[in-house]
Scaffold this active site. Structure first.
Site, PDB file in Angstrom:
ATOM      1  N   LYS A   1       1.023  -1.305  -0.022  1.00  8.53           N
ATOM      2  CA  LYS A   1       0.068   0.111  -0.076  1.00  8.53           C
ATOM      3  C   LYS A   1       0.952   1.309  -0.106  1.00  8.53           C
ATOM      4  CE  LYS A   1      -4.165  -1.919   1.796  1.00  8.53           C
ATOM      5  NZ  LYS A   1      -5.389  -1.788   2.418  1.00  8.53           N
ATOM      6  N   ARG A  43      -7.351  -7.898  -9.189  1.00 12.13           N
ATOM      7  CA  ARG A  43      -8.011  -9.201  -9.480  1.00 12.13           C
ATOM      8  C   ARG A  43      -9.539  -8.592  -9.765  1.00 12.13           C
ATOM      9  NH1 ARG A  43     -10.978  -8.455  -4.337  1.00 12.13           N
ATOM     10  NH2 ARG A  43      -9.674  -7.800  -2.895  1.00 12.13           N
ATOM     11  N   GLU A  97      -2.671   6.646   8.075  1.00 14.81           N
ATOM     12  CA  GLU A  97      -3.327   7.531   7.193  1.00 14.81           C
ATOM     13  C   GLU A  97      -4.288   8.424   8.127  1.00 14.81           C
ATOM     14  OE1 GLU A  97      -5.955   5.286   4.467  1.00 14.81           O
ATOM     15  OE2 GLU A  97      -4.189   4.642   3.195  1.00 14.81           O
ATOM     16  N   HIS A 156     -14.849  -3.083   8.213  1.00 11.50           N
ATOM     17  CA  HIS A 156     -13.977  -2.519   6.979  1.00 11.50           C
ATOM     18  C   HIS A 156     -14.219  -3.863   5.996  1.00 11.50           C
ATOM     19  CE1 HIS A 156     -12.626   0.148   9.637  1.00 11.50           C
ATOM     20  NE2 HIS A 156     -11.846  -0.443  10.561  1.00 11.50           N
TER      21      HIS A 156
HETATM   22  P1  ADP Z   1     -13.868  -7.016  -2.579  1.00 13.67           P
HETATM   23  O1  ADP Z   1     -12.770  -5.889  -2.476  1.00 13.67           O
HETATM   24  O2  ADP Z   1     -13.342  -7.991  -3.895  1.00 13.67           O
HETATM   25  O3  ADP Z   1     -14.852  -6.682  -2.066  1.00 13.67           O
HETATM   26  P2  ADP Z   1     -12.877  -8.352  -0.069  1.00 13.67           P
HETATM   27  O4  ADP Z   1     -11.840  -7.182   0.145  1.00 13.67           O
HETATM   28  O5  ADP Z   1     -14.086  -8.668   0.669  1.00 13.67           O
HETATM   29  O6  ADP Z   1     -13.072  -8.186  -1.724  1.00 13.67           O
HETATM   30  O7  ADP Z   1     -11.841  -9.521  -0.127  1.00 13.67           O
HETATM   31  C1  ADP Z   1     -12.421 -10.712  -1.138  1.00 13.67           C
HETATM   32  C2  ADP Z   1     -11.806 -11.958  -0.350  1.00 13.67           C
HETATM   33  O8  ADP Z   1     -10.500 -11.784  -0.777  1.00 13.67           O
HETATM   34  C3  ADP Z   1     -12.453 -12.206   0.748  1.00 13.67           C
HETATM   35  O9  ADP Z   1     -12.229 -13.488   0.877  1.00 13.67           O
HETATM   36  C4  ADP Z   1     -10.939 -11.648   1.627  1.00 13.67           C
HETATM   37  O10 ADP Z   1     -11.105 -12.327   2.838  1.00 13.67           O
HETATM   38  C5  ADP Z   1     -10.054 -12.015   0.747  1.00 13.67           C
HETATM   39  N1  ADP Z   1      -8.692 -11.135   0.749  1.00 13.67           N
HETATM   40  C6  ADP Z   1      -8.671 -10.007   0.132  1.00 13.67           C
HETATM   41  N2  ADP Z   1      -7.357  -9.438   0.507  1.00 13.67           N
HETATM   42  C7  ADP Z   1      -6.713 -10.511   0.928  1.00 13.67           C
HETATM   43  C8  ADP Z   1      -5.391 -10.511   1.565  1.00 13.67           C
HETATM   44  N3  ADP Z   1      -4.429  -9.656   1.154  1.00 13.67           N
HETATM   45  N4  ADP Z   1      -5.062 -11.685   2.316  1.00 13.67           N
HETATM   46  C9  ADP Z   1      -5.787 -12.605   2.277  1.00 13.67           C
HETATM   47  N5  ADP Z   1      -6.944 -12.588   1.780  1.00 13.67           N
HETATM   48  C10 ADP Z   1      -7.231 -11.485   1.382  1.00 13.67           C
HETATM   49  P1  ADP Z   2      -8.387  -3.455   2.422  1.00 14.95           P
HETATM   50  O1  ADP Z   2      -7.152  -3.664   1.572  1.00 14.95           O
HETATM   51  O2  ADP Z   2      -8.382  -4.235   3.712  1.00 14.95           O
HETATM   52  O3  ADP Z   2      -9.688  -3.500   1.562  1.00 14.95           O
HETATM   53  P2  ADP Z   2      -8.640  -0.771   2.389  1.00 14.95           P
HETATM   54  O4  ADP Z   2      -7.534   0.382   2.430  1.00 14.95           O
HETATM   55  O5  ADP Z   2      -9.200  -0.959   1.136  1.00 14.95           O
HETATM   56  O6  ADP Z   2      -8.376  -2.113   2.904  1.00 14.95           O
HETATM   57  O7  ADP Z   2      -9.775  -0.183   3.395  1.00 14.95           O
HETATM   58  C1  ADP Z   2     -10.807  -0.811   3.582  1.00 14.95           C
HETATM   59  C2  ADP Z   2     -11.927  -0.070   4.241  1.00 14.95           C
HETATM   60  O8  ADP Z   2     -11.443   0.593   5.509  1.00 14.95           O
HETATM   61  C3  ADP Z   2     -12.571   1.011   3.485  1.00 14.95           C
HETATM   62  O9  ADP Z   2     -13.520   0.768   2.788  1.00 14.95           O
HETATM   63  C4  ADP Z   2     -12.932   2.179   4.633  1.00 14.95           C
HETATM   64  O10 ADP Z   2     -14.356   1.644   5.194  1.00 14.95           O
HETATM   65  C5  ADP Z   2     -12.051   1.889   5.566  1.00 14.95           C
HETATM   66  N1  ADP Z   2     -10.734   2.871   5.517  1.00 14.95           N
HETATM   67  C6  ADP Z   2      -9.508   2.602   5.110  1.00 14.95           C
HETATM   68  N2  ADP Z   2      -8.870   3.719   5.281  1.00 14.95           N
HETATM   69  C7  ADP Z   2      -9.542   4.624   5.882  1.00 14.95           C
HETATM   70  C8  ADP Z   2      -9.132   5.932   6.242  1.00 14.95           C
HETATM   71  N3  ADP Z   2      -8.016   6.442   5.665  1.00 14.95           N
HETATM   72  N4  ADP Z   2     -10.103   6.492   6.594  1.00 14.95           N
HETATM   73  C9  ADP Z   2     -11.432   6.048   7.186  1.00 14.95           C
HETATM   74  N5  ADP Z   2     -11.818   4.861   6.782  1.00 14.95           N
HETATM   75  C10 ADP Z   2     -10.802   4.203   5.916  1.00 14.95           C
END
Ligand code: ADP
Ligand code: ADP
Ligand code: MG
Length: 501
Positions: A116, A292, A200, A235
Site C-alpha cells: 500500500k 483482481r 493514514e 471494514h
Molecule cells: P472485494 O474488495 O473484492 O470486495 P474483499 O476485500 O471483501 O473483496 O476480499 C475478497 C476476498 O479476498 C475475501 O475472501 C477476503 O478475505 C480475501 N482477501 C482480500 N485480500 C486479502 C489478503 N491480502 N490476504 C488474504 N485474503 C484476502
Molecule cells: P483492504 O485492503 O483491507 O480492503 P482498504 O484500504 O481498502 O483495505 O480499506 C478498507 C476499508 O477501511 C475502506 O473501505 C474504509 O471503510 C476503511 N478505511 C480505510 N482507510 C480509511 C481511512 N483513511 N479513513 C477512514 N476509513 C478508512
C-alpha cells in the site's frame, strides 16, 4: 483462444468463472481440497483435481500442486478468482515460468500495488489524489507517535500488506496509540507475514467508491464506471451498488480518468479496481488498487451489460477488449447483497454447519451467484460466503424494491445468515435516501438487528417445512412403537424417541 482453463479457487467465484468458460466453449478444470470433494464448483467443472487436505495452506495455496494440476489437465491458463492466490506476484511469476498464462495483471504490477505504501507513492507521482498519510512504513513506536501528532488525531494504522479489512486500527487519541500499534502489528504479522505499519488520516464517515478498470495488450485502458460499497462491517463490504447515488456524469468522468491514470501508472493489464474514499464535500482520495476480479463485479456487469470474466479471458489470450470507452453506457441500477453464513448479533461471527434447506429467489431482475446448496457444509476453513444476491432495476428505487422482495423469497435454514439484517438495511430510511457512509451498519446496529416482519410468503414456506418435519416425526414415532421390545438399551432409546415426539 484457450481450449482449457484451470480455476484456482472454490465457491461462487469458481462457478462464475467456469460459466464464462462454458459460454466461450472453453473447458474448465476445478481444483479442490478434501473438504470440498462434493462442492458445487467440483460438480460444475469438466475436469477435477484433488489438491490436498482442507486447510488452504495445504491445498488451494500450494503453487506447485495448482500448476501441476493445470499441466496435467492440459490447461493453457489459470484464473485465480479473488482471495487465495489472486494477488500473489510470486505465484503469477511461477505460472508464467511454467509456460502458462496467469489471467490477471503482470507480476510486477501485482507486487507494486500489493504494497500500500509503494502504491500510494506511485499515485502521488502520477498526480492521483491520495488519502493523506505517510509514504513509508513507520520504523517504530516513537516514529508512529511523532507522525500521529503531526497529522492530528484520529489516525488509522494500516498494514502495508493489508487486505480483507485486516490489520487496521483507528486511534482517536495519543493514549491509545501504544496498544493499537502493537495490535495492528500483531494482526498484520499473522495475516500477511509482514508487520510493516503506516499511517493514514482517518476520514470521518466517508463513502467507499471504487472504479472498475480493464486494460488489454493493445494499449487500451478503459473504466467501467463506479461502484459504491459504503455498507460495510469490520471494514468489509456487505452491500454494493452501481452507480453510486452521489456520482453524477461529471464526477464519473473525473473518477474514471483518475482510475485510468492510476492503472496506466502501474503498467496495468487485465481487470482491476481502483478504490477511493469520498468525503462529505465529495472530494475523492485514492485508497488502493485490487489487482483482481472483485467480489462485487456483477453490479457493473448488470448495468453495463459487459461480461467482465469474458473480457479478462480475451485480454489474457492477447485479444483486444471487445469495446471502447465510448461504447460503454450505464443503464439502470444494480445492488448486490453478500449472503454470508454469519451471526449478525454476535459480531458477525461465521455460522458453520450444514445447510438444511435452501431455496433461491428468482423473477425479474434477479441474479444469484451461489457456491453452496442444500446438504453442503459451511466450514471453518474458508470464507463463509454462501452466495451473492443481485437485483437490477430501471432506477435505484426499483432495484431496492426487488432486493427486498428477493431477500424475502430467499430461504436458508441450518446456519444463520445475514439475510434478516440485509432486509433491515433495504428498509432503512437512510439507505433508501442514499444517505450512507462506511459507518452505516455500526451507527444503526440496534435497528438493523431487529427481526424483520414475517411475510405471508415466508409463513407459507415455513408451514410447508413444518409439515415435512411433522411427517418425518410421525414416521420415527411409528418406527419406535413397532420396534421389537427385547434389549434394554433399545427400549431406552425407543422411550426417548417417543418422548421427543
Ligand atoms: P472485494 O474488495 O473484492 O470486495 P474483499 O476485500 O471483501 O473483496 O476480499 C475478497 C476476498 O479476498 C475475501 O475472501 C477476503 O478475505 C480475501 N482477501 C482480500 N485480500 C486479502 C489478503 N491480502 N490476504 C488474504 N485474503 C484476502
Ligand atoms: P483492504 O485492503 O483491507 O480492503 P482498504 O484500504 O481498502 O483495505 O480499506 C478498507 C476499508 O477501511 C475502506 O473501505 C474504509 O471503510 C476503511 N478505511 C480505510 N482507510 C480509511 C481511512 N483513511 N479513513 C477512514 N476509513 C478508512
Ligand atoms: Mg480495499
Amino acid at each position: 483462444m484457450f481450449s482449457t482453463i484451470l480455476v484456482a479457487n472454490r465457491g461462487e467465484i469458481a462457478i462464475r468463472i467456469m460459466r464464462a468458460c462454458r459460454e466461450m466453449g472453453i473447458k474448465s478444470v476445478a481444483v479442490f481440497s478434501e473438504a470440498d470433494a462434493k462442492a458445487q464448483h467440483v460438480r460444475y467443472a469438466d475436469q477435477t483435481f484433488l489438491l490436498g487436505p482442507a486447510p488452504a495452506a495445504e491445498s488451494y495455496l500450494v503453487f506447485d500442486k495448482v500448476i501441476e494440476a493445470a499441466q496435467h489437465a492440459g490447461a493453457e491458463a489459470i484464473h485465480p478468482g479473488y482471495g487465495f492466490l489472486s494477488e500473489n506476484p510470486a505465484f503469477a511469476r511461477k505460472v508464467k515460468r511454467a509456460g502458462l498464462v496467469f489471467i490477471g495483471p503482470k507480476p510486477d504490477t501485482i507486487k507494486l500495488l500489493g504494497d500500500k505504501t509503494a502504491a500510494r507513492k506511485r499515485m502521488i507521482e502520477a498526480g492521483v489524489p491520495v488519502v493523506p498519510g505517510t509514504e513509508e512504513p513507520a520504523a517504530d513506536l516513537e516514529e508512529v507517535r511523532a507522525l500521529a501528532r503531526d497529522m492530528g488525531y484520529p489516525v488509522l494504522l494500516k498494514a502495508a500488506a493489508g487486505g480483507g479489512g485486516k490489520g487496521m486500527r483507528v486511534v482517536r487519541e495519543a493514549g491509545e496509540l501504544d496498544r493499537s500499534y502493537r495490535l495492528a502489528r500483531y494482526e498484520a504479522a499473522s495475516a500477511f507475514s509482514d508487520d510493516r505499519i503506516y499511517l493514514e488520516k482517518y476520514i470521518e464517515r466517508p463513502r467507499h467508491i471504487e472504479v472498475q478498470v480493464i486494460a488489454d495488450t493493445k494499449g487500451r485502458t478503459v473504466h467501467l464506471g463506479e461502484r459504491e460499497c459504503s455498507i460495510q462491517r469490520r471494514h468489509q463490504k456487505v452491500v454494493e451498488e452501481c452507480p453510486s447515488a452521489i456520482v453524477d456524469e461529471e464526477m464519473r468522468e473525473r473518477l474514471g480518468q483518475a482510475a485510468v491514470k492510476a492503472a496506466k501508472s502501474a503498467n496495468y493489464l487485465n481487470a482491476g479496481t481502483v478504490e477511493f474514499l469520498v468525503d462529505r464535500e465529495r472530494n475523492f482520495y485514492f485508497l488502493e488498487v485490487n489487482t483482481r476480479l472483485q467480489v462485487e463485479h456483477p453490479v457493473t456487469e448488470m448495468v453495463t451489460g459487459i461480461d467482465l470474466v469474458r473480457e479478462q479471458i480475451r485480454v489474457a489470450a492477447g485479444l483486444p477488449l471487445s469495446f471502447t470507452q465510448q461504447d460503454i453506457s450505464w443503464r439502470g441500477s444494480a445492488i448486490e447483497c453478500r449472503i454470508y453464513a454469519e451471526d449478525s448479533a454476535n459480531n458477525f461471527m461465521p455460522s458453520v454447519g450444514c445447510i438444511r434447506s435452501y431455496r433461491e429467489p428468482g423473477g425479474p431482475g434477479v441474479r444469484v451467484d451461489s457456491g453452496l446448496a442444500a446438504g453442503d457444509e459451511v466450514t471453518v476453513y474458508y470464507d463463509p460466503l454462501i452466495a451473492k444476491l443481485l437485483c437490477w432495476g430501471g432506477d435505484r428505487d426499483q432495484a431496492i424494491a426487488r432486493m427486498k422482495r428477493a431477500l424475502e423469497e430467499y430461504l436458508i435454514t441450518g446456519v444463520k445468515t445475514g439475510i434478516p439484517l440485509l432486509r433491515q438495511v433495504m428498509s432503512h430510511e437512510s439507505y433508501v435516501d442514499a444517505d450512507i457512509s462506511t459507518h452505516f451498519i455500526e451507527d444503526n446496529m440496534r435497528v438493523l438487528l431487529e427481526k424483520p416482519a414475517v411475510s405471508q410468503y415466508e409463513l407459507e414456506t415455513l408451514s410447508v417445512l413444518a409439515c415435512a418435519f411433522d411427517y418425518q416425526a410421525q414416521k420415527c414415532r411409528q418406527k419406535a412403537l413397532c420396534a421389537p421390545r427385547n434389549s434394554s438399551w433399545k427400549a431406552e432409546k425407543r422411550r426417548k424417541a417417543i418422548d421427543r415426539f
